[in-house]
Design an enzyme around this catalytic site. Structure first.
Site, PDB file in Angstrom:
ATOM      1  N   GLU A 208       0.749  -1.243   0.156  1.00 20.18           N
ATOM      2  CA  GLU A 208      -0.034  -0.119  -0.064  1.00 20.18           C
ATOM      3  C   GLU A 208       0.786   1.326  -0.024  1.00 20.18           C
ATOM      4  O   GLU A 208       0.377   2.349   0.367  1.00 20.18           O
ATOM      5  CB  GLU A 208      -0.856  -0.064   1.272  1.00 20.18           C
ATOM      6  CG  GLU A 208      -1.943  -1.266   1.055  1.00 20.18           C
ATOM      7  CD  GLU A 208      -2.787  -1.074   2.477  1.00 20.18           C
ATOM      8  OE1 GLU A 208      -3.994  -1.199   2.024  1.00 20.18           O
ATOM      9  OE2 GLU A 208      -2.515  -1.030   3.482  1.00 20.18           O
ATOM     10  N   LYS A 340     -15.463  -1.961   2.983  1.00 22.81           N
ATOM     11  CA  LYS A 340     -14.766  -2.383   1.871  1.00 22.81           C
ATOM     12  C   LYS A 340     -15.857  -2.709   1.022  1.00 22.81           C
ATOM     13  O   LYS A 340     -16.308  -3.957   1.333  1.00 22.81           O
ATOM     14  CB  LYS A 340     -13.837  -3.310   2.069  1.00 22.81           C
ATOM     15  CG  LYS A 340     -12.535  -2.656   2.832  1.00 22.81           C
ATOM     16  CD  LYS A 340     -11.542  -3.644   3.312  1.00 22.81           C
ATOM     17  CE  LYS A 340     -10.149  -3.326   3.991  1.00 22.81           C
ATOM     18  NZ  LYS A 340      -9.382  -4.272   4.453  1.00 22.81           N
TER      19      LYS A 340
HETATM   20  P1  PGA Z   1      -6.148  -5.769   2.782  1.00 26.44           P
HETATM   21  O1  PGA Z   1      -5.524  -4.652   3.677  1.00 26.44           O
HETATM   22  O2  PGA Z   1      -6.626  -5.145   1.489  1.00 26.44           O
HETATM   23  O3  PGA Z   1      -4.828  -6.668   2.504  1.00 26.44           O
HETATM   24  O4  PGA Z   1      -7.007  -6.567   3.637  1.00 26.44           O
HETATM   25  C1  PGA Z   1      -6.183  -3.401   4.045  1.00 26.44           C
HETATM   26  C2  PGA Z   1      -6.632  -3.516   5.732  1.00 26.44           C
HETATM   27  O5  PGA Z   1      -6.243  -4.532   6.168  1.00 26.44           O
HETATM   28  O6  PGA Z   1      -7.343  -2.538   5.969  1.00 26.44           O
HETATM   29 ZN    ZN Z   2      -7.168  -3.847   8.202  1.00 27.04          ZN
END
Ligand code: PGA
Ligand code: ZN
Length: 423
Positions: A208, A340
């Site tokens: 990220e 998400k």
């Molecule tokens: P991930 O990480 O997209 O790999 O799940 C992002 C998070 O944990 O917030």
């Molecule tokens: Zn997370």
């Protein structure tokens, strides 16, 4: 305006792995495309992302990660049911639920359903002569979300240089998004420089965009970020605070939380103490997934002792799932939810989760995934839904800056205020 064509196809995400795109062509000849992100520290209770594995449809060069089945589901199962219908996001989502009523979208694949749902949202906005943000916000001032941004990365995103996944910052003293982002860029640059001066490795950029700098403990990583904040002339707490994503499911073995770099193996009750101590000693205003995805009692215990001002944020715990959110509300297991869309699988039901959270005084943080794309719809969703907060990763990488730059554009071009849920 009618739907003339729906096409699914495979594209690449920011990690170079396949993901699903959907393109909807309308009767005015315009085409509207969306691409779905993908996680690495994926919660067990997330909607089902369909990958080919070793099935006969797999492309062997993608090491089991190709998404041909999801793409085929769009082209063979979803597209025929949408053709010639009026474009409308709620109608498309209803159609997707009719085709696959399972909670986790296992039949069609949540990557297939979300790609079509998002493309439908973008196409629907176009048909109403609106931008995506205005489809959700309507008229009136926009509220640009407060960013939560990665500085240090560990866990599954950075070869476990740190047991926890992220040390992030929240510019809670900034008066605009534009100012907030400039502070964060300064902090990110200073962190890289100070890490190098300490003789630590700083060339590792995590999934990220955070810096994969090794630290002997979580507390040491926080202290480093505090020093960095001060070094650019800002005040820890009043200007910029720390947020942690512990992503603890990754190091919970069912009985103990195993912090390898600290040489600690702690049962739940002791880990509640460990987290409490961290919170009391550092300028932390938000903590994500401090306990594992099914360790509900640890979450409840922690909520009893956590300072009221602290944001206790469920990601793997809640997986943007209405049932799990309702359980957390009933049992007082958290006070904020990460939103998400690909954990859920549809735009409208993701929004329903956010609304339920807000109705119960939970903070909401709309979030990207570690595997992202160049799309910027996330910024429009977070703003249009008045989520209050957004988490995108670092300020590095075009898949991240696409979202930040869209927020800068909204602040520059529309009447807006800057959200501050921490005031
Ligand atoms: P991930 O990480 O997209 O790999 O799940 C992002 C998070 O944990 O917030
Ligand atoms: Zn997370």
């Amino acid at each position: 305006m009618k739907i003339e064509k729906v096409v699914g196809y495979q594209v690449l995400d920011s990690r170079g792995r396949p993901t699903v795109a959907a393109a909807i062509t309308l009767s005015d000849g315009t085409t509207h495309t969306a691409r779905v992100p993908s996680g690495a520290s994926t919660g067990k209770h997330e909607a089902k992302e369909l990958r080919d594995g070793d099935s006969p449809t797999a492309n062997k060069f993608y090491a089991g990660k190709s998404v041909n089945q999801a793409v085929t589901n769009i082209n063979n199962l979803i597209a025929p049911t949408l053709l010639d219908k009026q474009i409308s996001l709620p109608d498309v989502d209803t159609q997707l639920v009719d085709l696959d009523p399972s909670d986790d979208h296992a039949k069609l694949g949540a990557n297939a359903t979300l790609a079509v749902s998002l493309a439908a949202a973008i196409a629907d906005a176009h048909s109403q002569n609106k931008s995506l943000v205005r489809l959700f916000n309507g008229d009136g001032d926009l509220e640009i979300p407060m960013p939560m941004v990665n500085i240090l990365s560990g866990g599954a995103h950075a070869g476990r240089t740190l047991d926890i996944q992220d040390v992030l910052v929240v510019p809670n003293g900034a008066i605009s998004f534009t100012e907030a982002l400039s502070w964060i860029v300064a902090i990110r640059e200073a962190a890289a420089k100070m890490g190098a001066a300490d003789g630590k490795v700083t060339h590792l950029i995590a999934d990220e965009g955070g810096l994969g700098i090794p630290f002997e403990s979580v507390a040491a990583a926080c202290e480093f970020v505090v020093k960095v904040i001060e070094s650019v002339g800002l005040n820890p707490s009043t200007d910029v605070s720390i947020a942690l994503d512990i992503a603890s499911t990754q190091f919970f073995d069912g009985a103990n939380y195993n912090l390898k770099t600290e040489g600690k193996s702690l049962p739940s009750a002791d880990f509640v103490q460990y987290i409490s101590k961290l919170i009391n000693n550092q300028p932390i205003l938000s903590i994500e997934d401090p306990f594992a995805e099914d360790d509900w009692s640890a979450w409840q215990q922690f909520m009893q002792v956590a300072p009221k001002r602290l944001q206790v944020l469920g990601d793997d715990l809640l997986t943007t799932n209405l049932n799990r959110l309702n359980k957390a509300i009933a049992e007082n297991s958290a006070n904020a939810i990460l939103i998400k869309a690909n954990q859920n699988g549809l735009v409208t039901s993701t929004l329903n989760v956010l609304k339920q959270a807000r109705a119960n005084n939970f903070n909401t943080v709309v979030s990207a995934r570690s595997g992202e794309t160049e799309d910027s719809w996330l910024a429009d969703l977070a703003t249009g839904w008045r989520a209050g907060q957004i988490k995108v990763g670092s300020t590095h990488g075009s898949e991240r800056t696409a979202k930040w730059n869209r927020l800068l554009e909204l602040e520059a071009t529309e009447e807006s205020s800057f959200a501050n849920p921490f005031n």
